[in-house]
Design an enzyme around this catalytic site. Structure first.
Site, PDB file in Angstrom:
ATOM      1  N   CYS A  29     -11.114   2.925  -0.929  1.00 58.23           N
ATOM      2  CA  CYS A  29      -9.837   3.446  -0.423  1.00 58.23           C
ATOM      3  C   CYS A  29      -9.518   2.698   0.864  1.00 58.23           C
ATOM      4  CB  CYS A  29      -9.947   4.946  -0.156  1.00 58.23           C
ATOM      5  SG  CYS A  29      -8.492   5.649   0.632  1.00 58.23           S
ATOM      6  N   THR A  30      -8.229   2.425   1.078  1.00 59.62           N
ATOM      7  CA  THR A  30      -7.793   1.662   2.252  1.00 59.62           C
ATOM      8  C   THR A  30      -8.266   2.265   3.579  1.00 59.62           C
ATOM      9  OG1 THR A  30      -5.774   2.968   2.087  1.00 59.62           O
ATOM     10  CG2 THR A  30      -5.679   0.703   1.259  1.00 59.62           C
ATOM     11  N   HIS A  31      -8.376   3.612   3.606  1.00 56.31           N
ATOM     12  CA  HIS A  31      -8.692   4.280   4.872  1.00 56.31           C
ATOM     13  C   HIS A  31     -10.185   4.302   5.210  1.00 56.31           C
ATOM     14  CE1 HIS A  31      -4.622   5.597   4.373  1.00 56.31           C
ATOM     15  NE2 HIS A  31      -4.641   6.397   5.419  1.00 56.31           N
ATOM     16  N   TYR A  49      -0.432   8.490  -2.516  1.00 53.95           N
ATOM     17  CA  TYR A  49      -0.483   8.188  -3.952  1.00 53.95           C
ATOM     18  C   TYR A  49      -1.705   8.865  -4.585  1.00 53.95           C
ATOM     19  CZ  TYR A  49       2.948   4.300  -3.707  1.00 53.95           C
ATOM     20  OH  TYR A  49       4.069   3.540  -3.553  1.00 53.95           O
ATOM     21  N   CYS A  73      -3.612  -0.961  -2.169  1.00 56.96           N
ATOM     22  CA  CYS A  73      -3.847   0.461  -2.404  1.00 56.96           C
ATOM     23  C   CYS A  73      -4.753   0.651  -3.622  1.00 56.96           C
ATOM     24  CB  CYS A  73      -2.509   1.144  -2.646  1.00 56.96           C
ATOM     25  SG  CYS A  73      -2.658   2.891  -2.999  1.00 56.96           S
ATOM     26  N   GLU A 120      -6.439   9.268   9.673  1.00 56.59           N
ATOM     27  CA  GLU A 120      -5.108   9.233  10.283  1.00 56.59           C
ATOM     28  C   GLU A 120      -5.088  10.011  11.596  1.00 56.59           C
ATOM     29  OE1 GLU A 120      -1.883   9.673   7.588  1.00 56.59           O
ATOM     30  OE2 GLU A 120      -2.523   7.819   6.630  1.00 56.59           O
ATOM     31  N   ASP A 139       0.874  -1.178   0.000  1.00 57.00           N
ATOM     32  CA  ASP A 139       0.000   0.000   0.000  1.00 57.00           C
ATOM     33  C   ASP A 139       0.914   1.232   0.000  1.00 57.00           C
ATOM     34  OD1 ASP A 139      -2.271   1.654   0.236  1.00 57.00           O
ATOM     35  OD2 ASP A 139      -2.001   1.784   2.405  1.00 57.00           O
ATOM     36  N   SER A 140       0.313   2.383  -0.262  1.00 61.16           N
ATOM     37  CA  SER A 140       1.086   3.626  -0.214  1.00 61.16           C
ATOM     38  C   SER A 140       1.504   3.959   1.226  1.00 61.16           C
ATOM     39  CB  SER A 140       0.245   4.771  -0.769  1.00 61.16           C
ATOM     40  OG  SER A 140      -0.985   4.827  -0.069  1.00 61.16           O
TER      41      SER A 140
HETATM   42  N1  DGL Z   1      -3.880   3.857   0.025  1.00 65.40           N
HETATM   43  C1  DGL Z   1      -4.535   4.909  -0.720  1.00 65.40           C
HETATM   44  C2  DGL Z   1      -5.746   4.293  -1.460  1.00 65.40           C
HETATM   45  O1  DGL Z   1      -6.279   3.271  -1.106  1.00 65.40           O
HETATM   46  C3  DGL Z   1      -4.982   6.045   0.165  1.00 65.40           C
HETATM   47  C4  DGL Z   1      -3.833   6.914   0.671  1.00 65.40           C
HETATM   48  C5  DGL Z   1      -3.059   7.581  -0.454  1.00 65.40           C
HETATM   49  O2  DGL Z   1      -3.578   8.534  -1.083  1.00 65.40           O
HETATM   50  O3  DGL Z   1      -1.931   7.150  -0.718  1.00 65.40           O
HETATM   51  O4  DGL Z   1      -6.179   4.876  -2.429  1.00 65.40           O
END
Ligand code: DGL
Length: 286
Positions: free
Chosen positions: A191-193, A49, A80, A159, A17-18
């Protein structure tokens, strides 16, 4: 099973992941497939990312995969969404290993679930601009109406640990109020978050909207495509976390995603923006 095959199934699964958000996928992986060894790679030094160009995201994704490949992984999970939305064809062309992304499994679950034929997708700017979710849904059923919204402020909110406070509620309302009249019955958290905002988003959208979090469908797809380890492994050997930086609040944020304590983390050095193989051991999170 031959001894060669036994050796192969015992190899780890690589997840990248990023940053640390992909640990939401790791959490589900560990819950559903406890015999699998996992190597997690979080490119924290180059996060986020979601606002980067397609070219830059692909370059980072290639390096992340190269690194995990050097760790002898048997399969790769691109956790990601921003990376998955633009880099999968390139990664599949270059690397000869099973590559599972978070988009396809989430789309399949969403298309299976919708009765109204109206699905919304939330993601970073890069993910939404790529049109990856929209295209994948239309490929499954072109009659489905797709509504996509980029929600860039959701990442820093999570976060900060502000998933349920008034600021989170107001931000959700600002981004999603236009969806209220669209009669959607399925919403993809692309999105992961975003899974950490699930409760607040569900409250705002109401019970009739089904929220799809890609972690569950992704692990299910992985289990169908990859030979799994049948032998139990010690839990201390089950997860290796590698990152390209070790910022402030690292442990707090990481443990929020993972749902438990992190024991050990390795920092991979970046040299001129490129990953250098050298690693340094850093922490125990006690
Ligand atoms: N991991 C990114 C995603 O799932 C979110 C955080 C980022 O912008 O890097 O898109």
């Amino acid at each position: 099973m031959s001894s060669q095959n036994k050796k192969n199934v015992a190899r780890p699964i690589g997840v990248f992941d990023s940053g640390l958000g992909g640990l939401t996928v790791v959490k589900e992986l560990r819950r559903k497939l406890p015999n699998e060894k996992i190597i997690y790679f979080g490119d924290i030094a180059r996060l986020p990312y979601g606002i980067k160009s397609k070219k830059q995201i692909i370059e980072c994704s290639k390096e992340n995969t190269q690194f995990l490949k050097s760790k002898n992984v048997k399969a790769l999970v691109v956790a990601c969404n921003s990376s998955a939305s633009v880099s999968i064809p390139t990664l599949k062309k270059i690397f000869k290993l099973p590559i599972i992304d978070v988009i396809q499994p989430a789309v399949e679950a969403a298309v299976r679930t919708t009765q109204a034929g109206r699905i919304a997708v939330l993601g970073t700017q890069a993910t939404i601009d790529s049109g990856a979710y929209q295209k994948a849904i239309k490929k499954k059923d072109e009659k489905i109406k797709v509504f996509s919204i980029a929600c860039p402020l959701f990442v820093p909110l999570v976060e900060e640990g502000w998933a349920n406070n008034d600021i989170a509620k107001k931000t959700i309302e600002t981004y999603l109020s236009s969806l209220k009249s669209k009669k959607i019955d399925v919403l993809i958290l692309g999105c992961t978050h975003y899974p950490l905002l699930k409760t607040s988003i569900q409250k705002f959208m109401g019970d009739k909207v089904v929220l799809i979090d890609s972690a569950g469908p992704t692990v299910k797809t992985l289990a169908e495509k990859v030979l799994l380890n049948q032998k139990s492994i010690g839990s201390n050997k089950a997860l290796e976390i590698c990152v390209t930086d070790f910022p402030r609040n690292f442990v707090k944020i990481g443990e929020r995603f993972l749902g438990h304590k992190m024991e050990k983390v390795q920092v991979i050095q970046l040299s001129k923006g490129l990953l250098r193989g050298k690693e340094s051991m850093v922490l125990s999170s006690e």
